[in-house]
Design an enzyme around this catalytic site. Sequence first.
Site, short mmCIF file in Angstrom:
data_model
loop_
_atom_site.label_atom_id
_atom_site.label_comp_id
_atom_site.label_asym_id
_atom_site.label_seq_id
_atom_site.Cartn_x
_atom_site.Cartn_y
_atom_site.Cartn_z
N ASP A 6 13.24 1.29 -7.44
CA ASP A 6 12.68 1.64 -6.13
C ASP A 6 11.25 1.15 -6.10
OD1 ASP A 6 11.74 2.88 -3.79
OD2 ASP A 6 11.34 4.75 -4.89
N CYS A 7 11.01 0.09 -5.34
CA CYS A 7 9.67 -0.48 -5.29
C CYS A 7 8.97 -0.03 -4.02
CB CYS A 7 9.79 -2.00 -5.37
SG CYS A 7 8.21 -2.79 -5.19
N ASN A 9 5.04 0.64 -1.96
CA ASN A 9 3.81 -0.15 -1.83
C ASN A 9 2.78 0.19 -2.91
OD1 ASN A 9 3.74 -1.97 0.68
ND2 ASN A 9 4.77 -0.12 1.39
N GLY A 107 12.67 0.22 6.93
CA GLY A 107 12.28 0.14 5.52
C GLY A 107 13.47 0.51 4.64
N ASP A 109 13.62 1.81 1.79
CA ASP A 109 13.45 3.14 1.18
C ASP A 109 13.95 4.23 2.12
OD1 ASP A 109 11.27 2.31 2.83
OD2 ASP A 109 10.07 4.00 2.12
N THR A 132 3.06 5.89 -0.05
CA THR A 132 1.84 5.24 0.44
C THR A 132 1.67 5.61 1.91
OG1 THR A 132 2.39 3.41 -1.02
CG2 THR A 132 0.70 3.00 0.66
N THR A 184 -19.23 18.32 0.44
CA THR A 184 -18.55 17.15 1.02
C THR A 184 -17.11 17.03 0.54
OG1 THR A 184 -20.68 16.07 1.03
CG2 THR A 184 -18.77 14.65 1.35
N1 LIG Z 1 2.74 13.44 -8.99
C1 LIG Z 1 1.72 12.92 -8.29
N2 LIG Z 1 0.51 13.55 -8.24
C2 LIG Z 1 -0.50 13.03 -7.53
N3 LIG Z 1 -0.46 11.89 -6.85
C3 LIG Z 1 0.71 11.21 -6.89
C4 LIG Z 1 1.85 11.67 -7.60
N4 LIG Z 1 2.86 10.78 -7.42
C5 LIG Z 1 2.36 9.83 -6.61
N5 LIG Z 1 1.07 10.08 -6.31
C6 LIG Z 1 0.20 9.30 -5.43
O1 LIG Z 1 0.80 9.34 -4.15
C7 LIG Z 1 0.67 8.09 -3.50
C8 LIG Z 1 2.03 7.57 -3.19
O2 LIG Z 1 2.70 7.28 -4.41
P1 LIG Z 1 4.22 6.89 -4.45
O3 LIG Z 1 5.04 8.06 -4.02
O4 LIG Z 1 4.52 6.31 -5.76
O5 LIG Z 1 4.21 5.78 -3.28
P2 LIG Z 1 5.13 4.54 -2.96
O6 LIG Z 1 6.56 5.01 -3.06
O7 LIG Z 1 4.73 4.17 -1.56
O8 LIG Z 1 4.80 3.46 -3.96
C9 LIG Z 1 -0.10 7.16 -4.44
O9 LIG Z 1 -1.44 7.18 -4.04
C10 LIG Z 1 0.11 7.82 -5.80
O10 LIG Z 1 -0.97 7.58 -6.66
C1 LIG Z 2 6.95 2.81 6.17
C2 LIG Z 2 6.91 2.13 4.81
C3 LIG Z 2 5.66 1.28 4.71
C4 LIG Z 2 6.87 3.23 3.73
O1 LIG Z 2 6.72 2.61 2.46
P1 LIG Z 2 6.17 3.37 1.14
O2 LIG Z 2 5.21 4.42 1.57
O3 LIG Z 2 7.39 4.00 0.49
O4 LIG Z 2 5.60 2.32 0.28
C5 LIG Z 2 8.21 1.29 4.56
O5 LIG Z 2 9.33 2.09 4.78
C6 LIG Z 2 8.28 0.09 5.49
O6 LIG Z 2 7.67 -0.92 5.24
N1 LIG Z 2 9.07 0.21 6.61
C7 LIG Z 2 9.29 -0.84 7.56
C8 LIG Z 2 9.20 -0.35 8.97
C9 LIG Z 2 10.16 0.78 9.33
O7 LIG Z 2 10.73 1.43 8.44
O8 LIG Z 2 10.36 1.02 10.53
K LIG Z 3 9.05 5.69 -0.58
#
Ligand SMILES: Nc1ncnc2c1ncn2[C@@H]1O[C@H](COP(=O)(O)OP(=O)(O)O)[C@@H](O)[C@H]1O
Ligand SMILES: CC(C)(COP(=O)(O)O)[C@@H](O)C(=O)NCCC(=O)O
Ligand SMILES: [K+]
Length: 257
Positions: A6-7, A9, A107, A109, A132, A184
């Site tokens: 699962d890749c 961003n 997307g 995912d 992300t 802050t």
């Molecule tokens: N267990 C966690 N605790 C804190 N931050 C996390 C954790 N898992 C992911 N993150 C943070 O949440 C954000 C989204 O991560 P992730 O779910 O891996 O995103 P993506 O699926 O988009 O790559 C990133 O900034 C990551 O560093």
């Molecule tokens: C919305 C997303 C950026 C989320 O990606 P992620 O946070 O998992 O990296 C991804 O699902 C995406 O690129 N979607 C394409 C546009 C759509 O789903 O409508």
């Molecule tokens: K995701």
Amino acid sequence: MLLAIDCGNTNTVFSIWDGETFLCTLRTSTHHARTADAYFTWFSTLINHYGIKTDITEVIISSTVPRVVWNLRVFADRFFDCRPMVVGKPECLLPHLPRVDAGTQVGPDRLVNTAGAFDRHGGDLIVVDFGTATTFDVVAHDGAYIGGVIAPGVNLSLEALHLAAAALPHVDISQPQKVIGTNTVECMQSGVFWGYVGLVREICARIRAEHDRPMQVIATGGLAPLFEQAANLFDVFEEDLTMHGLTVIHRYNKDNS
Ligand SMILES: Nc1ncnc2c1ncn2[C@@H]1O[C@H](COP(=O)(O)OP(=O)(O)O)[C@@H](O)[C@H]1O
Ligand SMILES: CC(C)(COP(=O)(O)O)[C@@H](O)C(=O)NCCC(=O)O
Ligand SMILES: [K+]
């Protein structure tokens, strides 16, 4: 055995599925320039470190970053001698076709989360994924993805404040004790944390009103537990929902090929 990838961003997650359980889950940051050899060096080091016996014969990939797919395909081909299934490609079937505007690319995912959540909970769901971006995927009664919401991710929101304002530091998210911050960092955490609680509540309420059938809210993604503790936002939290969805789509393709 199946290797599910699962890749996102920010991070790329690899899980090995033996048909009954996930043997392990490994996480690396997402970089489009990482080569197949680099993936394998990292992967085999960790597998050996944990002493996991693997016999990977199949690979399935979901990627929100199109550029990484090529190297992941080479990785599957070179090291596991297989042609991976890639969610979103025409040859990868979905249990239920999305019902969205013509020409819209959903997307992968979100399609995977939909398949995973429907398999476990049936239809009429809101899947909230804290990645992300924070995505809300609406799953109809019959299991189809019928749309949703994309909001800026929790860390992205905090980072945006830091990048745009000279006096605002980089801050990690946490639940502030009070809403009124007296420094802050607390002020920033309060804005994003409580703002997010409001965002999730409001969006789920509006989706429910539009959908006019009772819905369950399923949460996934690393930051979901933080919000689960704070407020009654979700019915269920499932860390492995995306990985489960990948196994569901893989099995569906095997059964229907
Ligand atoms: N267990 C966690 N605790 C804190 N931050 C996390 C954790 N898992 C992911 N993150 C943070 O949440 C954000 C989204 O991560 P992730 O779910 O891996 O995103 P993506 O699926 O988009 O790559 C990133 O900034 C990551 O560093
Ligand atoms: C919305 C997303 C950026 C989320 O990606 P992620 O946070 O998992 O990296 C991804 O699902 C995406 O690129 N979607 C394409 C546009 C759509 O789903 O409508
Ligand atoms: K995701």
